[in-house]
Scaffold this active site. Structure first.
Site, mmCIF file in Angstrom:
data_model
loop_
_atom_site.group_PDB
_atom_site.id
_atom_site.type_symbol
_atom_site.label_atom_id
_atom_site.label_comp_id
_atom_site.label_asym_id
_atom_site.label_seq_id
_atom_site.Cartn_x
_atom_site.Cartn_y
_atom_site.Cartn_z
ATOM 1 N N GLY A 94 -48.272 -28.417 -41.546
ATOM 2 C CA GLY A 94 -47.719 -28.165 -40.211
ATOM 3 C C GLY A 94 -48.606 -27.427 -39.234
ATOM 4 N N GLU A 126 -49.861 -20.052 -39.865
ATOM 5 C CA GLU A 126 -48.650 -20.786 -40.243
ATOM 6 C C GLU A 126 -48.005 -21.405 -39.003
ATOM 7 O OE1 GLU A 126 -47.034 -22.498 -42.150
ATOM 8 O OE2 GLU A 126 -46.048 -21.230 -43.625
ATOM 9 N N ASP A 127 -47.331 -22.523 -39.203
ATOM 10 C CA ASP A 127 -46.671 -23.179 -38.063
ATOM 11 C C ASP A 127 -45.381 -22.473 -37.665
ATOM 12 O OD1 ASP A 127 -45.403 -23.959 -40.432
ATOM 13 O OD2 ASP A 127 -45.285 -26.086 -39.921
ATOM 14 N N ASP A 164 -39.240 -19.318 -40.753
ATOM 15 C CA ASP A 164 -37.805 -19.535 -40.580
ATOM 16 C C ASP A 164 -37.060 -18.431 -41.345
ATOM 17 O OD1 ASP A 164 -35.326 -20.644 -40.220
ATOM 18 O OD2 ASP A 164 -35.713 -22.510 -41.263
ATOM 19 N N PHE A 219 -33.846 -26.939 -34.742
ATOM 20 C CA PHE A 219 -34.880 -27.683 -35.458
ATOM 21 C C PHE A 219 -35.894 -28.234 -34.440
ATOM 22 C CE2 PHE A 219 -36.887 -31.263 -37.571
ATOM 23 C CZ PHE A 219 -37.270 -30.652 -38.761
ATOM 24 N N ASP A 263 -43.229 -31.614 -38.238
ATOM 25 C CA ASP A 263 -42.687 -32.955 -38.470
ATOM 26 C C ASP A 263 -41.177 -32.991 -38.594
ATOM 27 O OD1 ASP A 263 -42.686 -31.606 -41.096
ATOM 28 O OD2 ASP A 263 -42.020 -33.559 -41.833
ATOM 29 N N ARG A 271 -45.625 -35.278 -35.786
ATOM 30 C CA ARG A 271 -46.660 -34.229 -35.779
ATOM 31 C C ARG A 271 -47.654 -34.416 -34.633
ATOM 32 N NH1 ARG A 271 -46.301 -31.467 -40.737
ATOM 33 N NH2 ARG A 271 -45.729 -32.742 -42.532
#
Ligand code: 5GP
Ligand code: MG
Length: 178
Positions: free
Chosen positions: A48, A102-103, A106, A155, A162, A168
């Site tokens: 990601g 990191e993308d 959460d 989301f 993705d 992406r």
């Protein structure tokens, strides 16, 4: 409002390319001044964060190295999710300053486990740089040193992230329409 279809879901524009780049540059300049003289290793967590990493690293002006890692979370029965290395880190990080790229964070469980794994390799310092953070969903204590955006619990796809492995390549970040 611009919207896109990814697989069977619709998404609306959430963060434009300009907004993203502005925040990536802000984070990069903080890293440039904080880590000057440290020659940090940027540890990019695939898949990601590949676009975030590419944009971030091109704004880094201090000497640095880049390494890649791919992890997956086990969906175990225990409350602490474990992560396993799919593409491992072979280089030593002993005594080094590491910046995890990191993308999205959460619940934070993936990052917590990753930190534990990396601490065993005796780095001098580990910092976290995350493109996105969902603070309202965080279930663990995490010290996130660098973050571009705090977002709601929606989301998200695009800019490396993705939905069912698609989306992406979108230049902007989109949120699901429900
Ligand atoms: P955590 O362990 O923090 O709950 O989960 C982090 C991982 O969940 C991220 O690395 C990412 O793979 C996935 N994830 C969490 N939220 C989103 C989201 O909104 N969109 C996408 N595409 N992935 C997400
Ligand atoms: Mg990730």
């Amino acid at each position: 409002m611009k919207s896109v279809q990814v697989c069977d879901k619709s998404f609306s524009l959430y963060l434009s390319e300009e907004e993203i780049i502005k925040e990536v540059k802000r984070v990069a300049s903080a890293i440039n001044s904080d880590l000057e003289g440290k020659c940090p290793i940027f540890l990019v967590i695939l898949n990601g964060s590949f676009i975030f990493a590419a944009d971030l690293l091109r704004e880094i002006s201090i000497p640095c190295e880049i390494q890649f890692m791919r992890v997956a979370s086990y969906e175990g029965t225990s409350s602490t999710g474990k992560v396993k290395e799919i593409l491992g880190l072979n280089e030593s990080i002993e005594g080094r300053t590491v910046v995890i790229v990191e993308d999205i964070i959460d619940s934070g469980t993936t990052m917590k486990e990753l930190l534990k794994m990396l601490q065993e390799r005796n780095p001098a310092d580990i910092r976290i740089a995350s493109l996105l953070v969902k603070p309202k969903n965080m279930k663990v204590e995490l010290d996130i040193d660098y973050r571009c955006f705090d977002i709601e619990n929606d989301f998200i796809v695009g800019y490396g992230l993705d939905y069912n492995q698609e989306g992406r390549n979108l230049r902007e970040i989109y949120k699901i329409i429900d």
